[in-house]
Structure formats: C-alpha cells, structure tokens
Motif scaffolding. Sequence first.
Motif, mmCIF file in Angstrom:
data_model
loop_
_atom_site.group_PDB
_atom_site.id
_atom_site.type_symbol
_atom_site.label_atom_id
_atom_site.label_comp_id
_atom_site.label_asym_id
_atom_site.label_seq_id
_atom_site.Cartn_x
_atom_site.Cartn_y
_atom_site.Cartn_z
ATOM 1 N N HIS A 103 62.432 31.117 42.138
ATOM 2 C CA HIS A 103 62.146 32.237 41.247
ATOM 3 C C HIS A 103 63.404 33.016 40.888
ATOM 4 O O HIS A 103 63.486 33.649 39.842
ATOM 5 C CB HIS A 103 61.129 33.163 41.899
ATOM 6 C CG HIS A 103 60.504 34.105 40.918
ATOM 7 N ND1 HIS A 103 59.488 33.734 40.075
ATOM 8 C CD2 HIS A 103 60.774 35.386 40.624
ATOM 9 C CE1 HIS A 103 59.153 34.750 39.312
ATOM 10 N NE2 HIS A 103 59.913 35.769 39.627
ATOM 11 N N PHE A 104 64.396 32.968 41.752
ATOM 12 C CA PHE A 104 65.588 33.808 41.526
ATOM 13 C C PHE A 104 66.775 32.965 41.092
ATOM 14 O O PHE A 104 66.846 31.787 41.423
ATOM 15 C CB PHE A 104 65.935 34.590 42.797
ATOM 16 C CG PHE A 104 64.867 35.569 43.159
ATOM 17 C CD1 PHE A 104 64.794 36.804 42.555
ATOM 18 C CD2 PHE A 104 63.886 35.234 44.088
ATOM 19 C CE1 PHE A 104 63.799 37.696 42.882
ATOM 20 C CE2 PHE A 104 62.883 36.129 44.411
ATOM 21 C CZ PHE A 104 62.841 37.360 43.809
ATOM 22 N N LEU A 138 61.155 51.166 50.188
ATOM 23 C CA LEU A 138 61.641 49.856 50.645
ATOM 24 C C LEU A 138 62.538 49.173 49.611
ATOM 25 O O LEU A 138 62.432 47.972 49.380
ATOM 26 C CB LEU A 138 60.445 48.956 50.974
ATOM 27 C CG LEU A 138 59.428 49.550 51.990
ATOM 28 C CD1 LEU A 138 58.159 48.717 52.011
ATOM 29 C CD2 LEU A 138 60.047 49.635 53.372
ATOM 30 N N GLY A 192 52.535 40.551 53.247
ATOM 31 C CA GLY A 192 51.572 40.302 52.188
ATOM 32 C C GLY A 192 52.003 40.859 50.853
ATOM 33 O O GLY A 192 52.805 41.787 50.777
ATOM 34 N N MET A 193 51.453 40.248 49.823
ATOM 35 C CA MET A 193 51.619 40.750 48.458
ATOM 36 C C MET A 193 50.442 40.236 47.648
ATOM 37 O O MET A 193 49.735 39.320 48.084
ATOM 38 C CB MET A 193 52.936 40.273 47.854
ATOM 39 C CG MET A 193 53.039 38.788 47.654
ATOM 40 S SD MET A 193 54.704 38.255 47.145
ATOM 41 C CE MET A 193 54.913 39.124 45.595
ATOM 42 N N ASP A 194 50.230 40.848 46.486
ATOM 43 C CA ASP A 194 49.220 40.240 45.635
ATOM 44 C C ASP A 194 49.899 39.268 44.684
ATOM 45 O O ASP A 194 51.094 39.359 44.405
ATOM 46 C CB ASP A 194 48.375 41.288 44.906
ATOM 47 C CG ASP A 194 49.089 41.938 43.748
ATOM 48 O OD1 ASP A 194 50.328 42.053 43.791
ATOM 49 O OD2 ASP A 194 48.410 42.351 42.791
ATOM 50 N N PHE A 212 64.393 42.098 37.203
ATOM 51 C CA PHE A 212 64.850 42.220 38.589
ATOM 52 C C PHE A 212 66.239 42.847 38.657
ATOM 53 O O PHE A 212 66.506 43.689 39.503
ATOM 54 C CB PHE A 212 64.827 40.851 39.279
ATOM 55 C CG PHE A 212 63.425 40.340 39.431
ATOM 56 C CD1 PHE A 212 62.611 40.840 40.436
ATOM 57 C CD2 PHE A 212 62.915 39.408 38.562
ATOM 58 C CE1 PHE A 212 61.306 40.401 40.582
ATOM 59 C CE2 PHE A 212 61.611 38.964 38.688
ATOM 60 C CZ PHE A 212 60.802 39.461 39.691
ATOM 61 N N LYS A 216 59.294 35.344 45.989
ATOM 62 C CA LYS A 216 59.659 36.753 46.248
ATOM 63 C C LYS A 216 59.407 37.109 47.701
ATOM 64 O O LYS A 216 60.190 37.844 48.328
ATOM 65 C CB LYS A 216 58.827 37.681 45.354
ATOM 66 C CG LYS A 216 59.156 37.593 43.883
ATOM 67 C CD LYS A 216 58.293 38.589 43.113
ATOM 68 C CE LYS A 216 58.154 38.162 41.667
ATOM 69 N NZ LYS A 216 57.092 38.902 40.957
ATOM 70 N N THR A 232 61.450 46.627 46.597
ATOM 71 C CA THR A 232 61.237 45.185 46.694
ATOM 72 C C THR A 232 59.810 44.870 47.122
ATOM 73 O O THR A 232 59.490 43.727 47.411
ATOM 74 C CB THR A 232 62.193 44.564 47.733
ATOM 75 O OG1 THR A 232 61.921 45.156 49.007
ATOM 76 C CG2 THR A 232 63.645 44.801 47.353
ATOM 77 N N ASP A 233 58.962 45.883 47.174
ATOM 78 C CA ASP A 233 57.588 45.649 47.614
ATOM 79 C C ASP A 233 56.619 46.014 46.488
ATOM 80 O O ASP A 233 57.031 46.527 45.459
ATOM 81 C CB ASP A 233 57.305 46.476 48.887
ATOM 82 C CG ASP A 233 56.298 45.795 49.796
ATOM 83 O OD1 ASP A 233 55.193 45.475 49.327
ATOM 84 O OD2 ASP A 233 56.631 45.577 50.967
ATOM 85 N N ASP A 234 55.334 45.749 46.711
ATOM 86 C CA ASP A 234 54.316 46.063 45.702
ATOM 87 C C ASP A 234 53.996 47.550 45.686
ATOM 88 O O ASP A 234 53.381 48.040 44.739
ATOM 89 C CB ASP A 234 53.010 45.327 46.013
ATOM 90 C CG ASP A 234 53.214 43.859 46.297
ATOM 91 O OD1 ASP A 234 52.876 43.054 45.433
ATOM 92 O OD2 ASP A 234 53.742 43.522 47.375
ATOM 93 N N ARG A 286 53.953 44.686 54.669
ATOM 94 C CA ARG A 286 55.077 44.585 53.751
ATOM 95 C C ARG A 286 55.277 43.174 53.231
ATOM 96 O O ARG A 286 54.967 42.197 53.902
ATOM 97 C CB ARG A 286 56.343 45.054 54.467
ATOM 98 C CG ARG A 286 56.170 46.478 54.991
ATOM 99 C CD ARG A 286 57.431 47.048 55.554
ATOM 100 N NE ARG A 286 57.150 48.350 56.152
ATOM 101 C CZ ARG A 286 58.081 49.186 56.560
ATOM 102 N NH1 ARG A 286 59.376 48.867 56.434
ATOM 103 N NH2 ARG A 286 57.762 50.341 57.089
ATOM 104 N N ARG A 287 55.830 43.110 52.053
ATOM 105 C CA ARG A 287 56.165 41.824 51.454
ATOM 106 C C ARG A 287 57.175 41.081 52.332
ATOM 107 O O ARG A 287 57.162 39.862 52.411
ATOM 108 C CB ARG A 287 56.749 42.066 50.063
ATOM 109 C CG ARG A 287 56.938 40.831 49.269
ATOM 110 C CD ARG A 287 57.630 41.128 47.945
ATOM 111 N NE ARG A 287 56.737 41.771 46.981
ATOM 112 C CZ ARG A 287 57.095 42.027 45.733
ATOM 113 N NH1 ARG A 287 58.312 41.717 45.299
ATOM 114 N NH2 ARG A 287 56.253 42.615 44.907
ATOM 115 N N GLY A 288 58.049 41.841 52.953
ATOM 116 C CA GLY A 288 59.127 41.242 53.738
ATOM 117 C C GLY A 288 58.779 40.984 55.190
ATOM 118 O O GLY A 288 59.678 40.808 56.005
#
Lengths: 330, 330
Positions: A329-330, B25, A217-219, B9, A230, B28-30, A148-150
């Motif tokens: 970014h936010f 999720l 992880g994220m791309d 966003f 993010k 908020t994820d890819d 997960r991104r988080g």
Amino acid sequence: MAAGSIGEFELIARVFAPLAADGALGLTDDAAFYRPRPGRDLVLTKDEVVSGVHFFADDPWDAVARKALRVNLSDLAAKGAVPVGYLLALGLPKGFTVEEIDALGAGLAADQATYGISLYGGDTVRSPAGLTLSVTAIGEVKEGGMVRRGGAKAGDVIVVTGTIGDAALGLALRLDAALATRLGLSDAHRDYLLDRYLLPRPRGALAAAVADHASGGMDISDGLVGDLGKMAAASGVAIEIDADRVPLSEAAQAAVTSDPHLLATALTGGDDYELALSMPEAEAAAFLAAADAAGIGAAVIGRVSSGECASVRGDHPALADLGAGSYRHF
Amino acid sequence: MAAGSIGEFELIARVFAPLAADGALGLTDDAAFYRPRPGRDLVLTKDEVVSGVHFFADDPWDAVARKALRVNLSDLAAKGAVPVGYLLALGLPKGFTVEEIDALGAGLAADQATYGISLYGGDTVRSPAGLTLSVTAIGEVKEGGMVRRGGAKAGDVIVVTGTIGDAALGLALRLDAALATRLGLSDAHRDYLLDRYLLPRPRGALAAAVADHASGGMDISDGLVGDLGKMAAASGVAIEIDADRVPLSEAAQAAVTSDPHLLATALTGGDDYELALSMPEAEAAAFLAAADAAGIGAAVIGRVSSGECASVRGDHPALADLGAGSYRHF
C-alpha cells in the motif's frame, strides 16, 4: 415543498431538535455538554462524505445520512468503543427540498435508535457544490482500552468480520448497469451487493468482544489488502492472509465464480466497513463465537509475523492482479 | 509545487501529524482517545466554514484555517469552557498547492500554540467546489458549569466584551473598495477593520471569568441585536440595550461618525466573535476588571427584564433602520 421555504431555524427545529441529546439543550445553544463516565476514555473520530466523491448525487438522502453516520460508527467499533453520540455539519446544496431534508432526518433518527446514540450539535451551511455531511462521532472505552491499529504482534492471527468485497462489487455493478447480466447474477445477488455498497453495517455489536479479545484493529474502508498493509506498517509487523479463507458472501462468490478476476476487486476494493483485527490465537475462538452469536460471523484469514509488509497467499489468477500475490500500500 | 504531487498520506504526515495530540497517535489510527479529567463536563461545538460563503476564495489559507478554528473557540469561550482540542475535516479543491496546504498547517500550528490546544483527528476529502473546513472543538468546564444561552434572568445586566461591529464594517470595506475613501477613513482604521473581519479573536482568556460570573452567554456571530434576540428567546426574558453604551473601536467610531447609518451595520452585522453575557449586577465589576486585566475590555450595555424581546434604546438616525429602535430576530 421548495427549498427556499424553510429557513435554518425552522430546519433545526423541524429536523434536528428531535434528534438532540439531553446535553444538546434542544440545539438552542452554541454548544452541548457531555458528562463522561468515570474510568472511561472517550474515543473520537471524524469522517466526511461528499456528493460525487463518497456517494452518488442521486442516492436517497436517508441512505446518505445513514452512510455518513455509519462510516464513523465503524471506526468506533474497530476501536472497541461503545458509541455515545455525534455532531453533524451539513452542507446543503441550492434547491434541496423539504422532502429530502425530512428523509435525511428520518435516516438519522432510524440509525440513532439502532445504535443507541444521539445528536450533540452541529452546523448547517450552504454548499456551493453538492450535499456534504461531516460527522464527528464519540464513543467510550474503559480507561486505556482503545484498540489500536498498531497493536498487532507477531504470532497473532488476523480475523475479519462478516464478508469481504460486497461493497466493491456493488459499486462495480452500480457503475456498469450491464455487469450483472454479463456475470449472470440473480436479481437477489445483484440487489444484495448494491445494498452493501449503499449502506454500511458498522459492527458495533462486537465492540465489547473487540475490546476483550483484539490486540489491534481497524475498520476496512479502503480495501482489505491495503488496510492490512496499513495495520502492518502501524504495528511494525508482517501480515500474510490466505485468499481462500477470506469470507465471501454467496453473492460475491457467484460474481467471482463467473469472473475470477473480480476476486482482486473484492480483496482490494473499498467500503467494506467490516473489522480487521489481530488477536492472540487463543482468543480467536471466543471472538468467533461472539461474532456468530451476533449474527455477523467472523473468520481467521491469516497470521502476523515479524517483518514489514502485507501479502496474500493463494492460487488464484486474480492474485496476479495484485502484483505477484502481494500488494504494497505504501 | 503542484497539487497532484502530494498524496493523502504525505499530506497527513507533513502537515497534520505534527499538530496531533498524544491521544491522536500521530494520526496513524482510525480514531483518537481522550481521557477526561474527573469532575469535568466536556463542551462540544461544531462550525463549518465554506469558501465563498464564510470567507473569500482569495483569503490566505493560514487565515482561513485560523478563522475556522477561532469561530469554534469563540463558542467555547462563551460557555465558560477551557479549550482542549479539535477535530478537522478538510475539503480540498482541485488544484490546491503545497504552499497553500503548508500555510494552512502553519495557521493551525500558530493558533494551537496561542490557545493551548491540539488536534484529535479528522479527515481529508476532495471538495468539488472550494475549500471547506469543518471543525469540532472540545472544551472542559466544571461539572454542571456550562454557561447557557438560556440563563439570562430578569434583573441581570448585559455585558459585551471588546468592541462591536468591527468585522461587519470590515466586510463592508472588503465588498466596496471605494468605501474607505468615501468615509475618509485612515489607512490604519481601514486595515484594522479589515483584519477584524479576516481573523476573529475568540475570548478564551475570559473563559474562567465567564464561568465565575455569567448567568447566561453566547458568542456574537450573527450580529449583536439578533444574537441578543436569540438569548432573550432562549431565556424567556426581555433584553434592552442602550446604543450609546455599545463599545465601538476608534476605527468603527470614525466610520459611524462619517456615516451615522453605519451604526446599524455595527449593531446587526455578523462576525464579531465577542461575548454577550448576562450576569447579576453585583458580578459585573469583577467581570469587567478581569476583561480589562486581559487587555480585552468589556462594557455593561443593557438590562434584562421580564418580557420576551430584544430592543435597542438610543437617539440615532440609524436605529430607525432597525425598525423603530427594535429588531425582532424571529
């Protein structure tokens, strides 16, 4: 051959039926079926590309098709997921040619072979503006295993695959034909950067290593610094990276050496389609070894700590362009 | 509120995050994950709708959103699949308003509640022309249980749900504001037909009955006669229907009584989103009872025999418009 000479059914039979998965029944049905393997979760993602927004109207259709597929496969790789297949909704502009649609099919076929996936269906519609491709990609992870991104945790290191900024520099070169000459880039370096913009390289070869080692992880699709912002926000942590440790290709290094402010382009520009991962420091060596073995490479570029922002350290004039070395970014 | 005042966003947080499935999720994820139930196949379908092609540019956005979802849910119903969720790629034109996007979200939310589904992700892109919605819908059937278009067998009967031709007549009324008056339709009949065009009614309530009783099935999206031609071709059979047994709504019957040639519109026009099913004659009574119990209704309208075409029997002047009572789709 003119556009009007091919109808929807001929189009499907000619271009798409040969790409179909077994469960898609030759694309002669309303839907396809897919039998999940026991003990797996599916991972689902959907990204659309639009002519004039995500690619140039004069990009060749095989490259556009591959880009549409690859931006989705990049999301799966970042989640540690092995790709299974995809669905495609294709918006066709007036006046398309059979040569263009054949090129699109050839691009999809080539990437299906490269990534071991097949087509599970889709739709073909008229698009009043330009070409559009909406892809839904499906992958598999072990049950509960989606990265997960988080997931970044204080104490983790931040790892990126490949090299950063090539595509953003390639886009800059595409938009300004005189830039390569002003920068004194070799033809090989210019072509390398242009190609990195045109055709993403999703890092699916590392999906298993991502699943084994990454905590989060994220791309990287919207620019390294912004995307790490993010990840920091989703994880409730602070991420600090060191500009000097961000891996640049030879071509990107040549561009940045010629104009140091292009480092800001490299760090914040989009379309890298590399992976940004967090992992315990003890996992990094094994992941880096896997990335080297895959011929992709990876580097530790920073750390995760408690807090809530992403920042870039380094003594580069370009970092001032990010706002005192830190980009929110936010 | 003006369009430019809402970013991607904020848009996701405001409109789409409340619609998200657990596995998504909070968007908020890819990507999202989905854990299939053991012993089930997934059924996958993807249909896109484009402003000016599949709906009118001035259709309200809540209706457009529901139509995009429902044309996909209709495919799942025809396969005997219980819907699980969907992904949405949304192409937003310049100048959209927050009121429009809120209406779109409200339409999706209402239909999610109606059909017991949730959102598994998607994408928001700029659309240079008008609004576009590309939906991928996911359903579940028992392993091996997807009802196929090619499953009709000689000796089966052909059953359709609901009433046929309402949407095609509604479209004709929409395109010609004076038609209702010329036909002498009541306001209630006119409004009924217009609404049937605007908003499909996917027959998901019958998915279990379809899975239990049908040998073959598809949804009727391109017109009854043409779609039965596709079913006949996919199944390698001949299908013959009796025009007098095709169920018409009161409103459609009023229109056809006023102008008998409109029967051809009803039988060949698109957007019915009813189900066309083949089943053994012995199964028909149970299916019809299930359709009645669901308040949808169904009727046996024809038979399957060996051969390879679809034809319409009946003594109506309109049938001549189909070409000697028979309409070949291919």
